[in-house]
Design an enzyme around this catalytic site. Sequence first.
Site, mmCIF file in Angstrom:
data_model
loop_
_atom_site.group_PDB
_atom_site.id
_atom_site.type_symbol
_atom_site.label_atom_id
_atom_site.label_comp_id
_atom_site.label_asym_id
_atom_site.label_seq_id
_atom_site.Cartn_x
_atom_site.Cartn_y
_atom_site.Cartn_z
ATOM 1 N N TYR A 1 -3.195 -25.170 -3.014
ATOM 2 C CA TYR A 1 -3.696 -24.858 -2.364
ATOM 3 C C TYR A 1 -4.093 -25.040 -1.324
ATOM 4 C CZ TYR A 1 -7.859 -23.202 -5.793
ATOM 5 O OH TYR A 1 -8.057 -22.959 -6.948
ATOM 6 N N VAL B 1 -12.603 -14.561 -31.327
ATOM 7 C CA VAL B 1 -11.099 -14.529 -32.346
ATOM 8 C C VAL B 1 -10.990 -16.195 -32.590
ATOM 9 C CG1 VAL B 1 -9.260 -14.647 -31.833
ATOM 10 C CG2 VAL B 1 -10.353 -12.688 -31.211
ATOM 11 N N SER C 1 -12.598 -20.546 -21.282
ATOM 12 C CA SER C 1 -13.196 -19.649 -19.288
ATOM 13 C C SER C 1 -14.102 -21.494 -18.918
ATOM 14 C CB SER C 1 -14.521 -18.774 -20.663
ATOM 15 O OG SER C 1 -15.864 -19.029 -18.994
ATOM 16 N N GLU D 1 -14.002 -8.823 -27.333
ATOM 17 C CA GLU D 1 -15.706 -9.991 -26.474
ATOM 18 C C GLU D 1 -16.542 -10.689 -27.519
ATOM 19 O OE1 GLU D 1 -17.234 -12.538 -24.084
ATOM 20 O OE2 GLU D 1 -15.836 -11.098 -23.021
ATOM 21 N N GLU E 1 -14.769 -15.866 -3.084
ATOM 22 C CA GLU E 1 -14.945 -15.524 -2.000
ATOM 23 C C GLU E 1 -13.325 -14.831 -1.979
ATOM 24 O OE1 GLU E 1 -13.803 -19.890 -2.774
ATOM 25 O OE2 GLU E 1 -15.845 -18.364 -1.966
#
Length: 598
Positions: free
Chosen positions: A209, A258, A302, A65, A91
């Site tokens: 979705y 990394v 991310s 990390e 949620e």
Amino acid sequence: MEIKTFDDRLRLGNGDYDRLVHSRKPKGIEDKRAYIVGTGIAGLATAGFLIKDAKMDPSHIHFLEKEDLAGGALDGRLLSDMTYVARGGRETGHHFEVLWDLFSVIPSREDPSMTILDYLYYTNLDDPNYSLCRITKNRGDRHDNGKFNLSKEGIQEIIRLLLTPDEKLQGVSVEEVFSDQVLESDFWTFYRTMFAFENWHSVLELKLYINRFIHHVAGLPDLSALQFTRYDQYESIVLPMIGWLKDLGVHFDYHYEVLDMDFDISSDKKVATKILAQDPRTGEDRSLDLGENDLVFVTTGSLVEASSYGDNDQAPDLDVDEERAFSLWKNLAKKSPDFGRPEVFTSQIEKSNWESATITVKSKEIASYIQKITQRDPYSGQVVTGGIVTALDSKWLMSWTINRQGQYVGQPEDEIVVWVYGLFTDTEGDYIHKPMRECTGREIAQEWLYHLGVEEEKIGDLAQKTTTIPVFMPYITAQFMPRSFGDRPYVVPKGAVNFAFLGQFVETLDNPGRDTVFTTEYSGRCAMEAVYVLTGVEKKVPEVFASRYDIRYLLAGASALNDGKRPDLDLPLDKLAKLANFIGGTEIEGFLKEYNLL
């Protein structure tokens, strides 16, 4: 019947026969080691499935990390002893089969005698989630009537989208498919603000979705389809996962960035041979040589990459280092076309950003405005908003939510933590005449108070009783950018022997892919698939809940889109008579009448 996948090593199943069986230890697992790049929910779930189902020795598992805090986008903490901050919240739904599988064995933080799943279940059983006001207008007036308010033509557009093959939706945006009748409807307000869709985002993702959650269509206007943890997800999910993994002996190496990987790639085989890494603080080399028994699980990017924080008196820094962002995935993509095309998602920050802010309130007067809208006491410890409340008259398209208080362990009883976000960060506000991204935390709090309905002469004084941390996130919805097949790499690329990709920018191996990015379940699913394929777990991965193939959910969804009204079948009398004669006395007639469609 075998459920199709893109990799013969992965099998999908459903039902208790496949779900409840305990896995056998895969052959050769004793000789394998795992290196997991990133400690988001996907990485943490990977370690969980390696232990639970692949029977790997926990001491053989290493997290790499680059930050000093685990959790990825599920962060949430007290910042500098000043106030709380969370970049986002997630949620959950009843049919997150993969995560519930894992959470059923991990002790909860709130009550270690119960699992995470047990505690979530009973929290929501005892205090069911639902909203009493989903939309406000005219500065805090309760606006929505709990219905989608779609026209007949709008409903037809949505059904037409669901019937369109995925192949025809590649590279297509929402606004290319939907007319203003849909884009100006309460349905689109509910959907876009709940999932953070913009009009220019991928209509293929939107279709996924709607299909994925077709069993929840009726629960979208009041958000009764949702479940929330007792505390912030970092407190209720990430911390107990980390604690469980550490207690078992898993290694967590922080400040481990990394940069790239080396591969031996041939026509039928891809082997990761080296991890190229450094300590981002010192530049110290931390590279690792790999063999085929060294398994590498890489989070390709991310959602909160390149986030910048402001504070009460300062706006976030908007200077994004685009070269550095997603650099690992960009470097990997140069090695093989099977590793995806990151530029599709990362090259248009103006279309992938929005901003959130965490407002800590210490004022009973502000609480009275909250209670007027939510019809609930925000100090009760129970559901408050039941999900986001959207200020439809906000130029930022501001939404806000207050989960059960205290939202954080140790939070003072007289404080209320509010999470706010705006989809349009480049437009001037209605009270603060600046783009949201240029505002200080206090200015964002003032804009929020304005849309709560606070009298303008009180806004300045009441804002002094709040502390606000804004966070600008340039790539928070990059995963929704219009895409084509191949833009995202498969969880396990073709021929991969000892590596897999994780996160929101990968393609799951079910054929066709049916799960939805921007959910914790997607992170869990790619983790489970990666572990099962690379280690040879014999169990089947549970398929995505198949509500789109269940006539009951399809009819219930169609009825909900029409707000429960009986549809006007615009057919000539002779054709209506033939239809009535064809289905009369059949189970089809019974189904249609049950859901008020006939």
